[in-house]
Write a protein that holds these residues in place. Structure first.
Motif, mmCIF file in Angstrom:
data_model
loop_
_atom_site.group_PDB
_atom_site.id
_atom_site.type_symbol
_atom_site.label_atom_id
_atom_site.label_comp_id
_atom_site.label_asym_id
_atom_site.label_seq_id
_atom_site.Cartn_x
_atom_site.Cartn_y
_atom_site.Cartn_z
ATOM 1 N N VAL A 182 0.854 -1.186 0.000
ATOM 2 C CA VAL A 182 0.000 0.000 0.000
ATOM 3 C C VAL A 182 0.894 1.243 0.000
ATOM 4 N N MET A 183 0.533 2.225 -0.822
ATOM 5 C CA MET A 183 1.287 3.474 -0.866
ATOM 6 C C MET A 183 0.734 4.443 0.176
ATOM 7 N N PHE A 184 1.560 4.774 1.164
ATOM 8 C CA PHE A 184 1.152 5.711 2.194
ATOM 9 C C PHE A 184 1.704 7.095 1.851
ATOM 10 N N VAL A 185 0.801 8.077 1.770
ATOM 11 C CA VAL A 185 1.180 9.454 1.460
ATOM 12 C C VAL A 185 1.026 10.292 2.722
ATOM 13 N N ARG A 186 2.085 10.916 3.143
ATOM 14 C CA ARG A 186 2.008 11.802 4.304
ATOM 15 C C ARG A 186 1.329 13.103 3.896
ATOM 16 N N ALA A 187 0.278 13.474 4.610
ATOM 17 C CA ALA A 187 -0.470 14.685 4.294
ATOM 18 C C ALA A 187 0.404 15.919 4.504
ATOM 19 N N CYS A 188 0.482 16.764 3.473
ATOM 20 C CA CYS A 188 1.240 18.016 3.557
ATOM 21 C C CYS A 188 0.334 19.238 3.440
ATOM 22 N N GLY A 189 -0.917 19.025 2.971
ATOM 23 C CA GLY A 189 -1.774 20.171 2.701
ATOM 24 C C GLY A 189 -1.145 21.050 1.639
ATOM 25 N N PRO A 190 -1.157 22.365 1.820
ATOM 26 C CA PRO A 190 -0.521 23.262 0.849
ATOM 27 C C PRO A 190 0.941 23.553 1.180
ATOM 28 N N PHE A 191 1.502 22.852 2.163
ATOM 29 C CA PHE A 191 2.850 23.150 2.645
ATOM 30 C C PHE A 191 3.881 22.178 2.077
ATOM 31 N N LEU A 192 5.152 22.510 2.304
ATOM 32 C CA LEU A 192 6.232 21.695 1.770
ATOM 33 C C LEU A 192 6.519 20.466 2.620
ATOM 34 N N GLU A 193 6.133 20.505 3.891
ATOM 35 C CA GLU A 193 6.467 19.409 4.795
ATOM 36 C C GLU A 193 5.255 18.984 5.611
#
Length: 291
Positions: free
Chosen positions: A62-73
């Motif tokens: 499963v590909m887990f994507v860390r939420a960044c919203g509109p930010f770089l980190e």
């Protein structure tokens, strides 16, 4: 912020269901900081949210994507969400489930610590025992991960949570989030006359690594800058109930240890002001008094 949190959750679900960087319409931005360029990080912009190429992890197919919203980190978003969840909790004794889910999906230790502090606040001050179960659930989940997962996966999860590892391995958590070259530069700085006024933000351009904790703040603004920061915080917390001071001063301390460079922008101070005075304003109405 709910708008960005919602779309961050949507992107997380799409990647978990099998989407890749290129299957969703987007445009790409190369990393703007020198250290990021060295790590060949690409930012994929999907409408109102960003996904960094170094924040996507394959785990158990499963590909887990860390939420960044509109930010770089992810850590940047995590801290802002932590403040907002705490404000909602104090004013209304509840919080948006969207903000909460997105906060957990940042996989940032900053948000987890802030949520634990909020739980402890509710247990001690609001006498809400249900938060004991929340804390128990978090600790039980961590325990299950430690016991059941293979060692390689546990190391991978630790890498995700720590967000970065450099060649320095002194055993100090803060040092391990920095580079050996910037640590040598900082040690030379604290023994120089510049320690009082700092060397400015521009001098830490990323070519030697970063100090994201309080040392980076001292390096940029000096001892006098740190003292001014403390005085500003004292001014913000004047005439506020100690329970509020305790909670949000811990948040500010966490920022100093985790993302001190955020203090170089006014919005973090405004966020603390909003948290404190939203409470004072809401509590000024007799029907809204928070005991």
């Amino acid at each position: 912020m709910i708008f960005f949190a919602f779309f961050s959750i949507v992107v997380f679900i799409l990647f978990a269901l099998g989407a890749t960087f290129d299957t969703i319409p987007h445009y790409e931005i190369d990393g703007g900081l020198i250290s990021i360029v060295k790590r060949n990080v690409i930012y994929y912009v999907y409408g109102p949210v960003v996904v960094a190429s170094n924040c996507v992890y394959p785990l158990l197919d499963v590909m887990f994507v860390r939420a960044c919203g509109p930010f770089l980190e992810p850590g940047h978003l995590a801290i802002i969400l932590g403040f907002l969840v705490a404000i909602e909790n104090i004013l209304y004794q509840k919080y948006s489930i969207i903000l909460l889910i997105c906060g957990f999906l940042t996989f940032s230790p900053a948000f987890y610590i802030m949520f634990i502090l909020i739980c402890l606040y509710n247990i001690y001050y609001n006498r809400q025992r249900k938060y004991l179960f929340y804390l128990f659930g978090i600790l039980l989940g961590i325990g299950i991960i430690i016991i059941l997962l293979p060692e390689t996966i546990k190391e991978y999860l630790w890498y995700i949570l720590m967000e970065r590892r450099f060649e320095n391995a002194s055993g100090d958590v803060l040092d391990n989030r920095s580079g050996s070259e910037i640590l040598r530069k900082y040690n030379a700085f604290i023994n120089s006359a510049d320690v009082f006024m700092g060397r400015g933000v521009a001098d830490m351009d990323g070519s030697d690594g970063f100090l994201s904790d309080y040392r980076g703040f001292v390096y940029s603004y000096g001892i006098w800058g740190m003292l001014l920061f403390v005085l500003i915080q004292i001014g913000i917390f004047l005439k506020v109930k100690l329970r509020i001071v305790y909670l949000f001063s811990m948040f500010v301390l966490l920022v100093l240890l985790h993302r001190a460079w955020m203090l170089g922008a006014s919005y973090l101070f405004l966020l603390v002001l909003l948290a404190v005075h939203a409470y004072s304003y809401y509590n000024s109405s007799p029907r809204n008094i928070i005991k």
